[in-house]
Design a protein around this motif. Structure first.
Motif, PDB file in Angstrom:
ATOM      1  N   ILE A 110      32.048  39.961  22.217  1.00 59.93           N
ATOM      2  CA  ILE A 110      33.345  40.493  21.768  1.00 59.93           C
ATOM      3  C   ILE A 110      34.410  40.345  22.841  1.00 59.93           C
ATOM      4  CG2 ILE A 110      34.558  42.572  20.974  1.00 59.93           C
ATOM      5  CD1 ILE A 110      31.959  43.487  19.700  1.00 59.93           C
ATOM      6  N   LEU A 111      34.040  40.585  24.095  1.00 57.97           N
ATOM      7  CA  LEU A 111      34.997  40.439  25.191  1.00 57.97           C
ATOM      8  C   LEU A 111      35.476  39.002  25.329  1.00 57.97           C
ATOM      9  CD1 LEU A 111      33.399  42.789  27.875  1.00 57.97           C
ATOM     10  CD2 LEU A 111      35.633  43.099  26.781  1.00 57.97           C
ATOM     11  N   LYS A 112      34.577  38.043  25.106  1.00 56.13           N
ATOM     12  CA  LYS A 112      34.980  36.636  25.128  1.00 56.13           C
ATOM     13  C   LYS A 112      35.990  36.345  24.027  1.00 56.13           C
ATOM     14  CE  LYS A 112      31.004  34.242  27.187  1.00 56.13           C
ATOM     15  NZ  LYS A 112      29.887  33.298  26.908  1.00 56.13           N
ATOM     16  N   ALA A 113      35.735  36.883  22.838  1.00 54.99           N
ATOM     17  CA  ALA A 113      36.618  36.631  21.693  1.00 54.99           C
ATOM     18  C   ALA A 113      37.971  37.312  21.855  1.00 54.99           C
ATOM     19  CB  ALA A 113      35.943  37.094  20.409  1.00 54.99           C
ATOM     20  N   LYS A 114      37.976  38.534  22.383  1.00 54.91           N
ATOM     21  CA  LYS A 114      39.216  39.313  22.520  1.00 54.91           C
ATOM     22  C   LYS A 114      40.041  38.885  23.733  1.00 54.91           C
ATOM     23  CE  LYS A 114      38.927  43.785  22.093  1.00 54.91           C
ATOM     24  NZ  LYS A 114      39.899  44.147  21.042  1.00 54.91           N
ATOM     25  N   GLY A 115      39.391  38.362  24.755  1.00 52.15           N
ATOM     26  CA  GLY A 115      40.110  37.999  25.969  1.00 52.15           C
ATOM     27  C   GLY A 115      40.542  39.194  26.794  1.00 52.15           C
ATOM     28  N   THR A 116      39.844  40.315  26.627  1.00 52.56           N
ATOM     29  CA  THR A 116      40.182  41.539  27.370  1.00 52.56           C
ATOM     30  C   THR A 116      40.005  41.336  28.872  1.00 52.56           C
ATOM     31  OG1 THR A 116      39.392  42.810  25.468  1.00 52.56           O
ATOM     32  CG2 THR A 116      39.738  44.015  27.527  1.00 52.56           C
ATOM     33  N   LEU A 117      38.992  40.574  29.232  1.00 50.33           N
ATOM     34  CA  LEU A 117      38.746  40.266  30.641  1.00 50.33           C
ATOM     35  C   LEU A 117      38.907  38.768  30.867  1.00 50.33           C
ATOM     36  CD1 LEU A 117      35.514  42.377  31.320  1.00 50.33           C
ATOM     37  CD2 LEU A 117      37.864  42.977  31.938  1.00 50.33           C
ATOM     38  N   THR A 175      32.785  44.941  40.623  1.00 47.53           N
ATOM     39  CA  THR A 175      33.829  44.421  39.741  1.00 47.53           C
ATOM     40  C   THR A 175      33.984  45.295  38.510  1.00 47.53           C
ATOM     41  OG1 THR A 175      33.309  42.182  40.495  1.00 47.53           O
ATOM     42  CG2 THR A 175      34.613  42.377  38.476  1.00 47.53           C
ATOM     43  N   LEU A 176      32.874  45.781  37.979  1.00 48.64           N
ATOM     44  CA  LEU A 176      32.925  46.673  36.810  1.00 48.64           C
ATOM     45  C   LEU A 176      33.709  47.942  37.140  1.00 48.64           C
ATOM     46  CD1 LEU A 176      32.063  47.455  33.944  1.00 48.64           C
ATOM     47  CD2 LEU A 176      29.899  48.288  34.901  1.00 48.64           C
ATOM     48  N   LYS A 177      33.431  48.545  38.276  1.00 45.90           N
ATOM     49  CA  LYS A 177      34.160  49.757  38.689  1.00 45.90           C
ATOM     50  C   LYS A 177      35.644  49.471  38.882  1.00 45.90           C
ATOM     51  CE  LYS A 177      30.217  51.946  41.011  1.00 45.90           C
ATOM     52  NZ  LYS A 177      29.640  52.343  42.323  1.00 45.90           N
ATOM     53  N   GLU A 178      35.930  48.337  39.473  1.00 47.94           N
ATOM     54  CA  GLU A 178      37.320  47.954  39.711  1.00 47.94           C
ATOM     55  C   GLU A 178      38.078  47.767  38.396  1.00 47.94           C
ATOM     56  OE1 GLU A 178      39.836  44.283  41.798  1.00 47.94           O
ATOM     57  OE2 GLU A 178      37.670  44.455  42.084  1.00 47.94           O
ATOM     58  N   GLN A 179      37.453  47.114  37.429  1.00 52.89           N
ATOM     59  CA  GLN A 179      38.100  46.887  36.135  1.00 52.89           C
ATOM     60  C   GLN A 179      38.285  48.192  35.365  1.00 52.89           C
ATOM     61  OE1 GLN A 179      39.482  44.024  34.851  1.00 52.89           O
ATOM     62  NE2 GLN A 179      39.116  43.283  36.939  1.00 52.89           N
ATOM     63  N   LEU A 180      37.339  49.094  35.491  1.00 53.40           N
ATOM     64  CA  LEU A 180      37.465  50.396  34.818  1.00 53.40           C
ATOM     65  C   LEU A 180      38.608  51.203  35.414  1.00 53.40           C
ATOM     66  CD1 LEU A 180      33.696  51.394  34.428  1.00 53.40           C
ATOM     67  CD2 LEU A 180      35.295  50.783  32.604  1.00 53.40           C
TER      68      LEU A 180
END
Length: 394
Positions: A110-117, A175-180
């Protein structure tokens, strides 16, 4: 191979390897079968038939029947164990796939499709997880069809993915913590996905370490399968090869995890110390232990309670900063750093079961007398210090 031995016969078996031993007594007969196996797939089967002098004079056909029956019974037991292990491997593989599917379906796809990241950020967080998922799907299909050997042979080609995943996991968590913290839309998306019933209260952070946990399980399942597979069977060599590869990758991953945990310990101690004068974070240094000890002064002064940190190359003495200090009330002040390569450790007393003990640490220009009222504590310190000094001087 089968040996007929008398009470005075002697045969050497490599008992340093894991082995299974079956002993059956029937009258004056003793039938012993030993199987052993190593990580490298080296295996053997040695069978012993002990014959007493009286039995040696009896009907030889009876000896043959007893031995043959016993071997068949043992092989049947091995086959049952092997079937149970193969079944458990398949069942746990299904559960593992279900958990990986949560991450791949509800996050990666889903993240690939949405382009959120951004693609680079997505790759950093999830690494080769999709490839690991695909490899496990193929393995599961082979296991379901009973093609254990072929399934494991194909799986070996993907084992390096687990090592690369382990290497990336620390950066993935950062990276996960940074993005959150920075990405509001990703933060909302993650929270929404984790509320789905399929997650059963689990968070993404709980699911990311799954491949490393599964690698540990593979290691034990495959060893059990190898130990209960006949060396003459078609699948044995494929199993032995897989066990070897899994063991090698497991050691690779364990080394990565051990280094990461050591880095975290060094960073924690560095943050505990006031200022930056004492550099704990040094390449090649390993954290060993820490604890409070009493320093016995040389001139009849009062005992001084100090916190000590033992590393692979140095021994650090610290004391608490003043509790009313505005910035450093919860920190420690470094009092001295002692190089272990110049250290001689002796136990002054504490050899008996009496309470407590005293250690002497001799350096070229200083001798430390360290005391603890806890006998076990002082013994542990003595073992740790002597082992560290010995390793450094080796």
């Amino acid at each position: 191979m089968t040996h007929k031995i008398s009470s005075c016969s002697s045969i050497q078996i490599p008992l340093q390897l894991p082995f299974i031993c079956l002993t059956v007594f029937q009258g004056q007969l003793t039938w012993i079968e030993v199987s052993f196996v190593s990580d490298g797939g080296i295996a053997g089967l040695v069978t012993f038939l002990y014959i007493s002098p009286e039995t040696a004079m009896s009907d030889s056909s009876l000896l043959f029947m007893v031995g043959a029956n016993t071997v068949e019974e043992q092989r049947a037991r091995w086959e049952r164990k092997r079937s149970r292990t193969a079944k458990e491997l398949l069942e746990t593989e299904h559960k593992y796939l279900e958990q990986l599917d949560l991450v791949v379906t509800f996050f990666v796809t889903i993240l690939k499709a949405k382009g959120t990241l951004k693609p680079a950020v997505l790759e950093t967080i999830f690494g080769p997880l999709e490839s690991i998922y695909s490899a496990s799907q193929v393995l599961s299909l082979h296991l379901e069809r009973g093609n254990l050997g072929l399934g494991l042979e194909n799986f070996c080609q993907n084992l390096e993915l687990y090592g690369h995943y382990a290497e990336n996991l620390e950066q993935a968590n950062k990276t996960l913590k940074e993005q959150l913290r920075k990405n509001k839309s990703f933060r909302r998306f993650k929270k929404l996905q984790e509320t789905r019933s399929q997650f059963q209260g689990r968070k993404l952070e709980d699911l990311l370490p799954l491949p490393l946990q599964r690698l540990y399980q593979y290691k034990h399942f495959l060893r059990d399968l190898l130990e209960n597979t006949s060396p003459g069977s078609a699948e044995y060599q494929k199993l032995a090869k897989t066990v070897k590869y899994v063991s090698e990758v497991s050691r690779w991953v364990e080394d990565i995890v051990r280094k990461r945990e050591n880095s975290l310990q060094l960073l924690r101690v560095q943050k505990l110390l006031k200022g930056q004068k004492t550099q704990v974070l040094t390449p090649g240094r390993w954290y060993i232990r820490e604890g409070w000890l009493l320093v016995v002064p040389s001139k009849g002064e009062e005992l001084k309670r100090r916190m000590f940190f033992l590393f692979s190359d140095i021994f650090v003495a610290t004391k608490p900063c003043h509790p009313l200090h505005l910035l450093n009330s919860n920190k420690l002040s470094c009092q001295a750093v002692y190089p272990l390569h110049q250290c001689v450790v002796d136990k002054v007393f504490g050899h008996t079961r009496s309470q407590g003990g005293l250690l002497s640490l001799s350096f070229p220009h200083k001798t430390l007398l360290l005391m603890s009222c806890d006998q076990q504590d002082i013994n542990d310190w003595y073992r740790s210090l002597t082992a560290a000094v010995r390793q450094l001087k080796a």
